[in-house]
Design a protein around this motif. Structure first.
Motif, mmCIF file in Angstrom:
data_model
loop_
_atom_site.group_PDB
_atom_site.id
_atom_site.type_symbol
_atom_site.label_atom_id
_atom_site.label_comp_id
_atom_site.label_asym_id
_atom_site.label_seq_id
_atom_site.Cartn_x
_atom_site.Cartn_y
_atom_site.Cartn_z
ATOM 1 N N GLN A 1 26.127 42.996 27.245
ATOM 2 C CA GLN A 1 24.835 42.383 27.083
ATOM 3 C C GLN A 1 24.972 40.863 27.004
ATOM 4 N N GLU A 2 24.023 40.029 27.100
ATOM 5 C CA GLU A 2 24.273 38.668 27.224
ATOM 6 C C GLU A 2 24.415 38.093 25.779
ATOM 7 N N PHE A 3 24.976 36.888 25.749
ATOM 8 C CA PHE A 3 25.511 36.352 24.433
ATOM 9 C C PHE A 3 24.972 34.790 24.443
ATOM 10 N N GLN A 4 24.601 34.257 23.292
ATOM 11 C CA GLN A 4 24.200 32.922 23.232
ATOM 12 C C GLN A 4 24.829 32.062 22.240
ATOM 13 N N LEU A 5 25.345 31.135 22.036
ATOM 14 C CA LEU A 5 25.896 30.084 21.121
ATOM 15 C C LEU A 5 24.816 28.948 20.908
ATOM 16 N N ASP A 6 24.202 28.910 19.798
ATOM 17 C CA ASP A 6 23.310 27.690 19.518
ATOM 18 C C ASP A 6 22.196 27.439 20.638
ATOM 19 N N GLY A 7 21.841 28.424 21.253
ATOM 20 C CA GLY A 7 20.555 28.123 22.545
ATOM 21 C C GLY A 7 21.368 28.101 23.536
ATOM 22 N N THR B 1 15.436 20.161 23.441
ATOM 23 C CA THR B 1 14.315 20.886 23.068
ATOM 24 C C THR B 1 14.029 21.345 21.749
ATOM 25 N N GLY B 2 15.360 22.073 21.315
ATOM 26 C CA GLY B 2 15.370 22.816 20.335
ATOM 27 C C GLY B 2 15.688 22.027 19.026
ATOM 28 N N ASN B 3 16.897 21.337 19.190
ATOM 29 C CA ASN B 3 17.474 20.232 18.361
ATOM 30 C C ASN B 3 17.435 21.200 16.741
ATOM 31 N N LEU B 4 18.340 22.345 16.825
ATOM 32 C CA LEU B 4 18.061 23.427 15.742
ATOM 33 C C LEU B 4 18.930 22.673 14.585
ATOM 34 N N LEU B 5 19.928 22.190 14.762
ATOM 35 C CA LEU B 5 20.731 21.752 13.646
ATOM 36 C C LEU B 5 20.349 20.761 12.928
ATOM 37 N N ALA B 6 19.673 19.586 13.652
ATOM 38 C CA ALA B 6 18.895 18.709 13.408
ATOM 39 C C ALA B 6 17.551 19.022 12.458
ATOM 40 N N ASN C 1 35.134 29.711 20.507
ATOM 41 C CA ASN C 1 34.120 29.008 20.697
ATOM 42 C C ASN C 1 33.427 28.593 19.410
ATOM 43 N N VAL C 2 32.986 27.409 18.890
ATOM 44 C CA VAL C 2 32.355 27.222 17.661
ATOM 45 C C VAL C 2 31.075 27.081 17.675
ATOM 46 N N PHE C 3 30.173 27.471 16.963
ATOM 47 C CA PHE C 3 28.743 27.372 16.789
ATOM 48 C C PHE C 3 28.262 26.874 15.276
ATOM 49 N N VAL C 4 27.134 26.229 14.993
ATOM 50 C CA VAL C 4 26.849 25.731 13.876
ATOM 51 C C VAL C 4 25.468 26.016 13.363
ATOM 52 N N VAL C 5 24.763 26.962 14.286
ATOM 53 C CA VAL C 5 23.488 27.101 13.911
ATOM 54 C C VAL C 5 23.443 28.685 13.878
ATOM 55 N N MET C 6 23.542 29.244 15.191
ATOM 56 C CA MET C 6 23.348 30.677 15.318
ATOM 57 C C MET C 6 23.734 31.190 16.699
ATOM 58 N N ALA C 7 24.300 32.585 16.571
ATOM 59 C CA ALA C 7 24.750 33.012 18.026
ATOM 60 C C ALA C 7 23.818 34.400 17.905
ATOM 61 N N GLY C 8 23.743 35.020 19.155
ATOM 62 C CA GLY C 8 23.009 36.074 19.463
ATOM 63 C C GLY C 8 23.598 36.964 20.576
ATOM 64 N N VAL C 9 23.423 38.319 20.421
ATOM 65 C CA VAL C 9 23.731 39.412 21.345
ATOM 66 C C VAL C 9 22.395 40.082 21.772
ATOM 67 N N GLY D 1 23.315 21.938 22.946
ATOM 68 C CA GLY D 1 24.441 22.152 23.680
ATOM 69 C C GLY D 1 25.284 21.032 23.477
ATOM 70 N N THR D 2 24.911 19.768 23.479
ATOM 71 C CA THR D 2 25.912 18.672 23.169
ATOM 72 C C THR D 2 26.346 18.702 21.878
ATOM 73 N N VAL D 3 25.622 18.971 20.934
ATOM 74 C CA VAL D 3 25.853 18.957 19.364
ATOM 75 C C VAL D 3 26.931 20.038 19.374
ATOM 76 N N ARG D 4 26.901 21.239 19.943
ATOM 77 C CA ARG D 4 27.985 22.188 19.785
ATOM 78 C C ARG D 4 29.170 21.842 20.228
ATOM 79 N N CYS D 5 29.157 21.247 21.632
ATOM 80 C CA CYS D 5 30.509 20.699 22.179
ATOM 81 C C CYS D 5 31.014 19.779 21.330
ATOM 82 N N VAL D 6 30.365 18.792 20.633
ATOM 83 C CA VAL D 6 31.113 17.633 19.737
ATOM 84 C C VAL D 6 31.558 18.260 18.547
ATOM 85 N N ALA D 7 30.722 19.106 17.867
ATOM 86 C CA ALA D 7 31.038 19.883 16.724
ATOM 87 C C ALA D 7 32.156 20.667 16.719
ATOM 88 N N GLU D 8 32.349 21.386 17.985
ATOM 89 C CA GLU D 8 33.584 22.059 18.166
ATOM 90 C C GLU D 8 34.920 21.236 18.249
#
Length: 305
Positions: free
Chosen positions: A277-283, A98-103, A142-150, A75-82
């Motif tokens: 439906q629910e939405f998610q951006l980078d977790g 927990t995930g550290n997906l971009l890293a 909104n920006v995301f760098v790894v993945m989004a989901g619906v 979440g922090t990474v996404r906000c900074v990247a945005e």
């Protein structure tokens, strides 16, 4: 008398989620690291519940720093990247979540924050793609760098227990995923670029800018963060054992299961849903809605690593 033409030392800003940090020790360690590497003392900016990183990153840009280090989770990474997307200031990664997906997708050291920071200070820059998204035809992006989901995967993010995340790490998402398996598919229309829309009864649509998700699972095998393409995965389990078909379609790539797990590629996409439906951006769970529009912005973000 000779004029002193020495350039001032470079300076980093650290945008840090204090809930993920290990206390004052990390700050002291990064100050020492910057000193030993010839950098000025870093600008230290803590996120808050009200502002999880956007305002702090803007403050860092106004201060003219040479790199903005996101120290926290996805979440922090996404906000900074945005904020950094489209600027000349690079992003650095110090994974604390927990995930550290971009890293993980970029091969950043997730086991040692100080080692990761060392690599930022002494690394080189590369450019990566970012994805801009709009929900329910809003003007806000909104920006995301790894993945989004619906749908299903976003419901997992919304329902993962924080206490379990602290105790179990990414396995907490598995627990939520099992709880969320029951459910009915909904009608969805998916349009990629200018191609003819496809209609499916889906449980989830996932949009990837990188290949790997939780637990190192490579769910988008063709995805690269700098290839100028989005990867879409439509999950449409059918019948009593539908999820077995999804698993076979993803991991076995079985042709007879391609309708259960269907892949698309493009530079933009729209997903229109029959019901919210629910939405998610980078977790990060970001709410519910019936329409998602996304577009790729190639090479928009610089990363120093």
């Amino acid at each position: 008398m000779t004029a002193n033409n020495a350039s001032p030392p470079q300076r980093a800003a650290v945008v840090i989620n204090p809930a993920k940090a290990v206390g004052a020790d990390l700050r002291a360690s990064l100050i020492r690291l910057c000193d030993t590497q010839g950098w000025a003392e870093p600008l230290w900016l803590e996120t808050t519940v009200e502002d999880p990183g956007v305002g702090q990153t803007r403050e860092a840009l106004e201060a003219g720093v040479d790199v903005v280090i996101a120290a926290g989770g996805d979440g922090t990474v996404r906000c900074v990247a945005e904020v950094l997307a489209g600027t000349d200031t690079p992003l650095g990664l110090v994974p604390l979540g927990t995930g550290n997906l971009l890293a993980r997708n970029l091969g950043v050291d997730i086991s040692d924050p100080v080692s990761a920071a060392y690599d930022v200070l002494n690394g080189t820059e590369r450019t990566v793609d970012v994805v801009r998204s709009r929900f329910d035809r809003s003007e806000d992006e909104n920006v995301f760098v790894v993945m989004a989901g619906v749908g299903y995967d976003a419901a997992i993010m919304a329902d993962t227990v924080d206490v379990l995340k602290d105790r179990m790490g990414w396995l907490a998402y598995v627990e939520a995923g099992i709880r969320k398996l029951p459910g009915k598919p909904i009608r969805a229309t998916i349009k990629v670029d200018d191609k003819h829309p496809v209609k499916r009864r889906i449980r989830s649509v996932m949009i990837g800018n990188c290949g790997r998700i939780m637990g190192g699972i490579e769910i988008f095998p063709e995805a690269k963060i700098d290839d100028g393409l989005l990867d879409l995965l439509v999950l449409a389990p059918r019948g009593r054992f539908g999820w077995l078909g999804v698993i076979a379609g993803i991991f076995g790539r079985r042709k007879n299961e391609k309708e259960s797990a269907e892949y698309f590629q493009g530079k933009s996409a729209e997903v229109t849903l029959e019901h919210e439906q629910e939405f998610q951006l980078d977790g990060d769970h970001v709410g519910a809605g019936k329409h998602l529009a996304i577009r790729l912005e190639p090479g928009a973000l610089k990363i120093r690593m």
